[in-house]
Design a protein around this motif. Structure first.
Motif, PDB file in Angstrom:
ATOM      1  N   GLY A 190      26.439   4.681  12.021  1.00 43.12           N
ATOM      2  CA  GLY A 190      25.925   3.740  12.995  1.00 43.12           C
ATOM      3  C   GLY A 190      24.582   3.198  12.534  1.00 43.12           C
ATOM      4  N   LEU A 191      23.947   2.405  13.370  1.00 40.09           N
ATOM      5  CA  LEU A 191      22.668   1.788  13.033  1.00 40.09           C
ATOM      6  C   LEU A 191      21.601   2.841  12.721  1.00 40.09           C
ATOM      7  N   LEU A 192      21.398   3.806  13.620  1.00 40.58           N
ATOM      8  CA  LEU A 192      20.347   4.809  13.413  1.00 40.58           C
ATOM      9  C   LEU A 192      20.644   5.726  12.243  1.00 40.58           C
TER      10      LEU A 192
ATOM     11  N   LEU B 105       8.605   9.467  12.234  1.00 42.08           N
ATOM     12  CA  LEU B 105       9.124   8.696  13.366  1.00 42.08           C
ATOM     13  C   LEU B 105       7.964   8.261  14.253  1.00 42.08           C
ATOM     14  N   LEU B 106       8.045   7.054  14.788  1.00 41.33           N
ATOM     15  CA  LEU B 106       7.049   6.560  15.728  1.00 41.33           C
ATOM     16  C   LEU B 106       7.787   5.851  16.857  1.00 41.33           C
ATOM     17  N   PHE B 107       7.543   6.287  18.087  1.00 36.53           N
ATOM     18  CA  PHE B 107       8.141   5.666  19.268  1.00 36.53           C
ATOM     19  C   PHE B 107       7.033   4.915  19.996  1.00 36.53           C
ATOM     20  N   GLU B 108       7.180   3.594  20.103  1.00 39.37           N
ATOM     21  CA  GLU B 108       6.223   2.781  20.827  1.00 39.37           C
ATOM     22  C   GLU B 108       6.865   2.401  22.160  1.00 39.37           C
TER      23      GLU B 108
ATOM     24  N   GLU C  97       5.247   7.476  -4.972  1.00 41.21           N
ATOM     25  CA  GLU C  97       4.749   8.112  -3.752  1.00 41.21           C
ATOM     26  C   GLU C  97       4.518   7.044  -2.672  1.00 41.21           C
ATOM     27  N   GLU C  98       5.152   7.225  -1.553  1.00 40.82           N
ATOM     28  CA  GLU C  98       4.977   6.309  -0.432  1.00 40.82           C
ATOM     29  C   GLU C  98       5.301   7.033   0.870  1.00 40.82           C
ATOM     30  N   MET C  99       4.778   6.511   1.953  1.00 38.27           N
ATOM     31  CA  MET C  99       5.058   7.019   3.281  1.00 38.27           C
ATOM     32  C   MET C  99       6.013   6.046   3.949  1.00 38.27           C
ATOM     33  N   ARG C 100       7.033   6.583   4.626  1.00 37.31           N
ATOM     34  CA  ARG C 100       8.004   5.744   5.328  1.00 37.31           C
ATOM     35  C   ARG C 100       7.961   6.055   6.812  1.00 37.31           C
ATOM     36  N   TRP C 101       8.023   5.006   7.614  1.00 40.11           N
ATOM     37  CA  TRP C 101       7.982   5.136   9.068  1.00 40.11           C
ATOM     38  C   TRP C 101       9.222   4.494   9.661  1.00 40.11           C
ATOM     39  N   ILE C 102       9.853   5.200  10.584  1.00 41.18           N
ATOM     40  CA  ILE C 102      10.921   4.607  11.391  1.00 41.18           C
ATOM     41  C   ILE C 102      10.303   4.359  12.757  1.00 41.18           C
ATOM     42  N   LEU C 103      10.158   3.090  13.118  1.00 46.09           N
ATOM     43  CA  LEU C 103       9.495   2.687  14.353  1.00 46.09           C
ATOM     44  C   LEU C 103      10.540   2.314  15.395  1.00 46.09           C
ATOM     45  N   PHE C 104      10.494   2.988  16.531  1.00 42.77           N
ATOM     46  CA  PHE C 104      11.357   2.681  17.667  1.00 42.77           C
ATOM     47  C   PHE C 104      10.495   1.934  18.672  1.00 42.77           C
ATOM     48  N   ASP C 105      10.711   0.644  18.819  1.00 41.76           N
ATOM     49  CA  ASP C 105       9.888  -0.200  19.676  1.00 41.76           C
ATOM     50  C   ASP C 105      10.676  -0.539  20.939  1.00 41.76           C
ATOM     51  N   GLY C 106      10.369   0.145  22.017  1.00 37.56           N
ATOM     52  CA  GLY C 106      11.056  -0.112  23.279  1.00 37.56           C
ATOM     53  C   GLY C 106      11.217   1.171  24.074  1.00 37.56           C
ATOM     54  N   ASP C 107      11.789   1.054  25.227  1.00 36.68           N
ATOM     55  CA  ASP C 107      11.938   2.199  26.115  1.00 36.68           C
ATOM     56  C   ASP C 107      12.805   3.293  25.502  1.00 36.68           C
ATOM     57  N   VAL C 108      12.434   4.523  25.799  1.00 35.01           N
ATOM     58  CA  VAL C 108      13.211   5.686  25.377  1.00 35.01           C
ATOM     59  C   VAL C 108      14.280   5.925  26.431  1.00 35.01           C
ATOM     60  N   ASP C 109      15.528   5.844  26.031  1.00 31.16           N
ATOM     61  CA  ASP C 109      16.653   6.067  26.925  1.00 31.16           C
ATOM     62  C   ASP C 109      17.153   7.488  26.718  1.00 31.16           C
ATOM     63  N   ALA C 110      17.325   8.223  27.788  1.00 30.56           N
ATOM     64  CA  ALA C 110      17.715   9.633  27.697  1.00 30.56           C
ATOM     65  C   ALA C 110      19.039   9.836  26.968  1.00 30.56           C
ATOM     66  N   VAL C 111      19.936   8.864  27.019  1.00 32.19           N
ATOM     67  CA  VAL C 111      21.248   9.017  26.397  1.00 32.19           C
ATOM     68  C   VAL C 111      21.155   9.052  24.877  1.00 32.19           C
TER      69      VAL C 111
ATOM     70  N   ASP D 108       0.802  -1.223   0.000  1.00 28.94           N
ATOM     71  CA  ASP D 108       0.000   0.000   0.000  1.00 28.94           C
ATOM     72  C   ASP D 108       0.840   1.281   0.000  1.00 28.94           C
ATOM     73  N   GLY D 109       2.099   1.181  -0.351  1.00 27.31           N
ATOM     74  CA  GLY D 109       2.921   2.377  -0.434  1.00 27.31           C
ATOM     75  C   GLY D 109       3.483   2.836   0.891  1.00 27.31           C
ATOM     76  N   ILE D 110       3.546   1.947   1.873  1.00 27.91           N
ATOM     77  CA  ILE D 110       4.118   2.280   3.174  1.00 27.91           C
ATOM     78  C   ILE D 110       5.343   1.397   3.395  1.00 27.91           C
ATOM     79  N   ARG D 111       6.437   2.016   3.768  1.00 25.11           N
ATOM     80  CA  ARG D 111       7.667   1.274   4.042  1.00 25.11           C
ATOM     81  C   ARG D 111       8.030   1.492   5.498  1.00 25.11           C
ATOM     82  N   ASP D 112       8.275   0.413   6.233  1.00 26.63           N
ATOM     83  CA  ASP D 112       8.565   0.484   7.664  1.00 26.63           C
ATOM     84  C   ASP D 112      10.004   0.076   7.942  1.00 26.63           C
ATOM     85  N   PHE D 113      10.624   0.783   8.887  1.00 24.42           N
ATOM     86  CA  PHE D 113      11.939   0.446   9.407  1.00 24.42           C
ATOM     87  C   PHE D 113      11.745   0.281  10.908  1.00 24.42           C
ATOM     88  N   CYS D 114      11.909  -0.926  11.423  1.00 25.14           N
ATOM     89  CA  CYS D 114      11.641  -1.184  12.838  1.00 25.14           C
ATOM     90  C   CYS D 114      12.946  -1.398  13.590  1.00 25.14           C
TER      91      CYS D 114
END
Length: 123
Positions: free
Chosen positions: A40-42, A101-104, A56-70, A6-12
């Motif tokens: 680096g990875l990110l 960006l999406l932070f879960e 035309e597509e929407m891309r999402w970078i999904l961060f799945d896990g705790d947000v670390d202040a560092v 459907d034109g959506i690309r995800d990076f998890c």
């Protein structure tokens, strides 16, 4: 990386970014002797996600896990109006309009007020 029909690309990026990787492994490192930059990875995922899509597509970078202040502090300038990731080598990468960006997370107990103020919350 996931490509949908459907034109959506995800990076998890999965759990434990701050626990598993050092900051240099996430954002990249500049060799002090050769002055050679290594992504680096990110920063690598960020570059790939922000490449101009062939259609035309929407891309999402999904961060799945705790947000670390560092590690998340470097993302603050990406989440504000500037939408820029500034790397240690001085390079600035812009978050393109088709990339989001999406932070879960379970909670934001380790995130700074600066990070929290840049987030939209969905419960």
């Amino acid at each position: 990386f996931f490509q949908a029909e459907d034109g959506i690309r995800d990076f998890c990026l999965s759990r434990g970014l701050g626990d598993v990787y050092k900051r240099q492994e996430l954002y990249g490192v500049l060799d002090p002797e050769s002055r050679e930059w290594k992504d680096g990875l990110l920063s690598n995922v960020y570059r790939i996600a922000n490449e101009k899509p062939p259609r035309e597509e929407m891309r999402w970078i999904l961060f799945d896990g705790d947000v670390d202040a560092v590690w998340v502090e470097n993302m603050n300038s990406v989440m504000d109006d500037n939408k820029l990731l500034t790397l240690i080598n001085g390079e600035r990468l812009r978050l393109e309009r088709y990339c989001k960006l999406l932070f879960e997370v379970y909670d934001l107990q380790y995130a700074s007020p600066a990070t929290i103020s840049r987030c939209g919350m969905v419960y």
